[in-house]
Write an enzyme that holds these catalytic residues in place. Sequence first.
Site, short mmCIF file in Angstrom:
data_model
loop_
_atom_site.label_atom_id
_atom_site.label_comp_id
_atom_site.label_asym_id
_atom_site.label_seq_id
_atom_site.Cartn_x
_atom_site.Cartn_y
_atom_site.Cartn_z
N LYS A 112 -30.66 19.24 -8.89
CA LYS A 112 -30.09 19.14 -10.58
C LYS A 112 -28.71 18.42 -10.66
O LYS A 112 -27.73 18.68 -10.00
CB LYS A 112 -29.93 20.56 -10.91
CG LYS A 112 -29.40 20.68 -12.36
CD LYS A 112 -28.62 21.75 -13.09
CE LYS A 112 -27.38 21.48 -12.86
NZ LYS A 112 -26.59 20.37 -13.60
N GLY A 140 -19.49 21.11 -6.00
CA GLY A 140 -18.62 21.51 -7.31
C GLY A 140 -17.52 22.33 -7.12
O GLY A 140 -17.03 22.29 -6.35
N SER A 141 -17.18 22.96 -8.25
CA SER A 141 -16.29 23.67 -8.40
C SER A 141 -15.97 24.95 -7.57
O SER A 141 -17.21 25.47 -7.19
CB SER A 141 -15.98 24.11 -9.68
OG SER A 141 -16.80 25.20 -10.23
N THR A 142 -14.98 25.50 -6.99
CA THR A 142 -14.94 26.48 -6.16
C THR A 142 -15.11 27.74 -6.97
O THR A 142 -15.80 28.72 -6.66
CB THR A 142 -13.34 26.55 -5.64
OG1 THR A 142 -13.09 25.56 -4.96
CG2 THR A 142 -13.12 27.88 -5.20
N GLU A 143 -14.98 27.78 -8.21
CA GLU A 143 -15.23 28.89 -9.33
C GLU A 143 -16.85 29.17 -9.22
O GLU A 143 -17.24 30.21 -8.93
CB GLU A 143 -14.85 28.53 -10.37
CG GLU A 143 -14.93 29.58 -11.62
CD GLU A 143 -14.95 28.88 -13.09
OE1 GLU A 143 -14.67 27.88 -13.24
OE2 GLU A 143 -15.29 29.79 -14.07
N GLY A 150 -19.08 27.82 -6.95
CA GLY A 150 -19.37 28.10 -5.66
C GLY A 150 -19.22 29.50 -5.23
O GLY A 150 -20.20 29.98 -4.65
N GLU A 175 -19.82 22.92 -1.00
CA GLU A 175 -18.76 22.13 -0.73
C GLU A 175 -18.02 21.90 -1.96
O GLU A 175 -18.35 21.39 -3.12
CB GLU A 175 -19.62 20.25 -0.35
CG GLU A 175 -18.47 19.42 0.20
CD GLU A 175 -17.86 18.63 -0.80
OE1 GLU A 175 -16.81 19.17 -1.19
OE2 GLU A 175 -18.46 17.59 -1.09
N CYS A 187 -13.24 15.11 -4.27
CA CYS A 187 -12.82 16.56 -3.90
C CYS A 187 -11.77 16.51 -2.66
O CYS A 187 -10.88 17.20 -2.40
CB CYS A 187 -14.18 17.30 -3.39
SG CYS A 187 -15.02 16.11 -2.41
N GLU A 216 -6.29 22.05 -8.14
CA GLU A 216 -7.04 20.80 -7.92
C GLU A 216 -7.02 20.12 -9.52
O GLU A 216 -7.64 20.74 -10.25
CB GLU A 216 -8.54 20.99 -7.57
CG GLU A 216 -9.34 19.91 -7.44
CD GLU A 216 -10.66 19.85 -6.91
OE1 GLU A 216 -11.29 20.78 -7.42
OE2 GLU A 216 -11.09 19.26 -5.98
P1 NAI Z 1 -18.96 22.82 -12.02
O1 NAI Z 1 -19.00 23.47 -10.41
O2 NAI Z 1 -19.18 23.69 -12.83
O3 NAI Z 1 -20.13 21.63 -12.04
C1 NAI Z 1 -20.74 21.31 -10.51
C2 NAI Z 1 -22.42 21.29 -10.81
O4 NAI Z 1 -22.60 22.70 -11.10
C3 NAI Z 1 -22.96 20.78 -12.05
O5 NAI Z 1 -24.07 20.27 -11.90
C4 NAI Z 1 -23.11 21.84 -13.07
O6 NAI Z 1 -24.11 21.68 -13.98
C5 NAI Z 1 -23.37 23.05 -12.03
N1 NAI Z 1 -23.46 24.39 -12.53
C6 NAI Z 1 -22.24 24.72 -13.37
N2 NAI Z 1 -22.41 26.15 -13.52
C7 NAI Z 1 -23.42 26.48 -12.61
C8 NAI Z 1 -23.76 27.97 -12.21
N3 NAI Z 1 -23.38 28.83 -13.11
N4 NAI Z 1 -24.94 27.94 -11.22
C9 NAI Z 1 -25.31 26.83 -10.78
N5 NAI Z 1 -24.84 25.65 -11.07
C10 NAI Z 1 -23.83 25.38 -12.15
O7 NAI Z 1 -17.75 21.79 -12.23
P2 NAI Z 1 -17.18 21.10 -13.49
O8 NAI Z 1 -17.15 22.21 -14.52
O9 NAI Z 1 -17.98 20.05 -13.73
O10 NAI Z 1 -15.65 20.74 -13.19
C11 NAI Z 1 -14.61 21.70 -12.92
C12 NAI Z 1 -13.84 21.24 -11.93
O11 NAI Z 1 -14.20 21.81 -10.48
C13 NAI Z 1 -13.40 19.86 -11.69
O12 NAI Z 1 -11.98 19.88 -12.50
C14 NAI Z 1 -12.78 19.82 -10.43
O13 NAI Z 1 -11.53 20.31 -10.08
C15 NAI Z 1 -13.97 20.60 -9.72
N6 NAI Z 1 -14.97 20.05 -9.22
C16 NAI Z 1 -15.09 19.62 -7.91
C17 NAI Z 1 -16.10 18.82 -7.27
C18 NAI Z 1 -16.20 18.58 -5.94
O14 NAI Z 1 -16.72 17.38 -5.68
N7 NAI Z 1 -15.66 19.36 -5.03
C19 NAI Z 1 -17.25 18.17 -8.15
C20 NAI Z 1 -16.92 18.44 -9.53
C21 NAI Z 1 -15.96 19.30 -10.03
MG MG Z 2 -18.22 23.96 -14.77
#
Ligand code: NAI
Ligand code: MG
Length: 491
Positions: free
Chosen positions: A195, A247-250, A252, A269, A303, A400
């Site tokens: 996804k 993606g986000s720690t939250e 994760g 990650e 990240c 972050e």
């Molecule tokens: P996010 O963690 O919500 O999104 C990342 C991926 O997870 C997207 O594909 C999203 O559709 C998916 N996702 C969202 N909620 C989910 C759930 N409950 N279950 C499974 N998949 C889910 O991150 P977001 O909201 O785009 O960004 C928020 C913050 O997270 C950013 O400001 C940044 O600080 C951090 N972040 C860190 C990343 C990294 O590479 N470590 C990448 C993206 C965001």
């Molecule tokens: Mg999000």
Amino acid sequence: MTELDRKQDRAPVPKEWTYAPAPESRDVVKLQDRYGLFIGGEWLETKESYETISPSSEEVLATVSQGSPEDVDTAVTAARAAYSNGWSSLPGSERAKYLFRIARILQERSREFAVLESLNGGKPIKESRDVDLPLAAAHFFYYAGWADKLEYAFPNRKPTPVGVAGQIIPWNFPLLMLAWKLAPALACGNTVVLKPAETTPLTALLFCDVLRQAELPPGVVNIVTGDGRTGAALVEHPGVDKIAFTGSTEVGKAIQRQLAGTGKKLTLELGGKAANIVFDDCALDQAVEGIVNGIYFNQGHVCCAGSRLFAQESIYEPLVEKLKKRLETLRVGDPLDKNTDVGAINSKMQLDRIKELVAAGEEEGAEIYQPPCVLPEKGYWFAPTVFTNVAQSYRIAQEEIFGPVLSVLTFRTPEEAVEKANNTPYGLSAGVWTEKGSRILWMAQQLRAGVVWANTFNRFDPTSPFGGYKESGFGREGGLHGLEPYLRFDE
Ligand code: NAI
Ligand code: MG
């Protein structure tokens, strides 16, 4: 032509560095108006859809499907069928052929992919062209090489594939994260439901055409677009054997809670708040370049970005002065312009988050610096920013920001640098700038970070494992280590 400044016998330099626009042509990319989900080698229509835009202009690029839990189920069923009907039992040397083909096709079509990546994500074309695309192809080449050598990689451990992998990726390196996820999974004999992030689905959808060209058997890779709800449905699906999330720690943490007790394998990650530590014996100009690359590369949507700069007190003033001067030369603007250094912020949501944290920094008492630069009116933009007078307790030193915002702190001794650098819930990466090799090795041992760069920053290579400590996640991607999450061992 600008006037030249002649000084004695030295080479003339222009008085002013104004560049003519050098936009990359968009004609190489042919977009469809609408995209379905790529399941079992076919395009599937969905009930719900949404529009994906270019963050630099807010122009609508295409309509994309919002995958429902039923669609996810169809995709997992297709992946399971492909797994059982031949892919998992194919000799490694045969699987490798597909991966090599994918790698070569990506190289051949790299200009097209680079333009689309910049269009949909906002990153400068010189980065998608010179970093994202070459690295994505390199990951497929690298893991293609492992596909028939798994017995040698893990001697006497009888490696077998895990099954169906559910992979969820973010928007900061859309195609590269796809490559990081798909290449090891396929090399090990798994099938995949992936996804993409909701704001950047287009390169993943174009990649389906690469899969068709490579004649990958239908159902081995399925691409299901949609937002977090689609991701959650994938995590919950009982037919998935492994989840890989970036993606986000939250989110994760939520996934880890969800998977507890299910027996599904998991790698996470997550975020970071890397320390970039500059000692007074380093090559200062080189360090300034590394600091700029560390935090302004990809608008700071990284990240492992070097978002906390630790300057040794004895060089604090010259370092900050050089840094501010260097910032004036950064060119912010059209991601498709080949001269652009800093592109558009990926989304309105991310821009709001950056603005909120920057406001918090000013409120808490940090001193803000932004070079003079004219930001385009349409789209999402944020000027490169440096905060000085930052205390460790400030939100900008702890959270972050994921934007082009650097917080500068100071230290006196190596011990103090280590203590401050490790004072974070994250632990993804760190940088050390010093002339002394012994100090580099000592620092690398003390720093609680998955990657430590010395006299460089943000360097990636498919042979090198990448991943975090603490709240930055667990599991490694890249290198031999990156195979393990996609294998079971009968020991
Ligand atoms: P996010 O963690 O919500 O999104 C990342 C991926 O997870 C997207 O594909 C999203 O559709 C998916 N996702 C969202 N909620 C989910 C759930 N409950 N279950 C499974 N998949 C889910 O991150 P977001 O909201 O785009 O960004 C928020 C913050 O997270 C950013 O400001 C940044 O600080 C951090 N972040 C860190 C990343 C990294 O590479 N470590 C990448 C993206 C965001
Ligand atoms: Mg999000």
